[in-house]
Design an enzyme around this catalytic site. Sequence first.
Site, mmCIF file in Angstrom:
data_model
loop_
_atom_site.group_PDB
_atom_site.id
_atom_site.type_symbol
_atom_site.label_atom_id
_atom_site.label_comp_id
_atom_site.label_asym_id
_atom_site.label_seq_id
_atom_site.Cartn_x
_atom_site.Cartn_y
_atom_site.Cartn_z
ATOM 1 N N GLY A 21 0.781 -1.243 0.000
ATOM 2 C CA GLY A 21 0.000 0.000 0.000
ATOM 3 C C GLY A 21 0.808 1.285 0.000
ATOM 4 N N SER A 22 2.044 1.243 -0.511
ATOM 5 C CA SER A 22 2.805 2.500 -0.523
ATOM 6 C C SER A 22 2.231 3.487 -1.540
ATOM 7 C CB SER A 22 4.287 2.238 -0.784
ATOM 8 O OG SER A 22 4.505 1.827 -2.114
ATOM 9 N N MET A 96 -3.959 -7.214 -7.001
ATOM 10 C CA MET A 96 -3.486 -8.409 -7.710
ATOM 11 C C MET A 96 -4.616 -9.327 -8.177
ATOM 12 S SD MET A 96 -0.419 -7.890 -8.160
ATOM 13 C CE MET A 96 0.996 -6.972 -7.561
ATOM 14 N N ASN A 113 -4.763 2.124 -13.498
ATOM 15 C CA ASN A 113 -3.845 1.192 -12.842
ATOM 16 C C ASN A 113 -2.426 1.732 -12.959
ATOM 17 O OD1 ASN A 113 -2.889 -1.257 -11.622
ATOM 18 N ND2 ASN A 113 -2.314 -2.007 -13.660
ATOM 19 N N HIS A 115 1.544 0.414 -13.197
ATOM 20 C CA HIS A 115 2.316 -0.796 -13.468
ATOM 21 C C HIS A 115 3.813 -0.449 -13.463
ATOM 22 C CE1 HIS A 115 2.979 -4.834 -14.948
ATOM 23 N NE2 HIS A 115 3.871 -4.334 -15.774
ATOM 24 N N ASP A 151 -2.915 -5.198 -18.383
ATOM 25 C CA ASP A 151 -1.883 -4.162 -18.571
ATOM 26 C C ASP A 151 -1.858 -3.582 -19.991
ATOM 27 O OD1 ASP A 151 -1.101 -4.595 -15.929
ATOM 28 O OD2 ASP A 151 0.315 -6.141 -16.497
ATOM 29 N N LYS A 178 9.548 4.666 -5.945
ATOM 30 C CA LYS A 178 9.615 6.098 -5.655
ATOM 31 C C LYS A 178 9.048 6.916 -6.819
ATOM 32 C CE LYS A 178 12.963 8.961 -3.423
ATOM 33 N NZ LYS A 178 14.394 9.200 -3.168
ATOM 34 N N GLU A 180 6.861 5.806 -8.937
ATOM 35 C CA GLU A 180 5.418 5.538 -8.982
ATOM 36 C C GLU A 180 4.667 6.520 -8.091
ATOM 37 O OE1 GLU A 180 4.078 1.435 -8.468
ATOM 38 O OE2 GLU A 180 6.048 0.717 -9.040
#
Length: 195
Positions: A21-22, A96, A113, A115, A151, A178, A180
């Site tokens: 959950g970052s 997931m 999303n 990725h 994706d 980071k 992301e």
Amino acid sequence: LMAKFVGKSKLNAAVFISGRGSNLRSLINYSKKKLSPIKIVLVVSSNKEAQGLNYAKMNNIKNIVVIYKNIPKAEKKLLDTLVKYKIQLICLAGFMKILSKKFLLKFKGQILNIHPSLLPNYKGLHTHKRVIENKEKFTGCTVHLVNSCLDSGKIILQKKIKILRKDNENSLTKKVLKLEHQLYPKAIVKFLSNR
Ligand code: GAR
């Protein structure tokens, strides 16, 4: 870009997670800013042990666990909750599970999303490991719209970094994560501005 949202009410967003959950944490921090176009009103986890659920709890955000044993039943619970909380945007963040076509149709054009690769390259799992094995020179992350192929939806925004000779799977995971955290809020703003 931000100026467009000044004075408008924030969109109700849900974030779907399965683990650490970052990205959720970064989206929560972002959503608290005055100029953020979204408000996170719901967190959905496919895993009751997900660490990320703690960020939802710490921030008093409604959170539910949806167990994917019986998929139609799980999606029914999901849909009911999304309707109840008037969700206008869904952000998948390390979620997931695969959402069914039927579910995707109900939220067409409203699911994003993130990725950890430069899509369309390296779809699927273990992206950093494969990137290193293939001796790629660059990697990065992508925010895209979700469609029924894994994706593969329209790309909203990407961020690219150079891979150094000393990089390995672990260091790339950290660096890309980071990136992301910076990319997801920017991509949301871009997506909402162009709608
Ligand atoms: C992130 O790297 C995200 O891009 C990836 O899982 C991680 C979740 O981390 N997602 C996928 O691989 C989806 N196919 P987080 O739980 O700390 O945000």
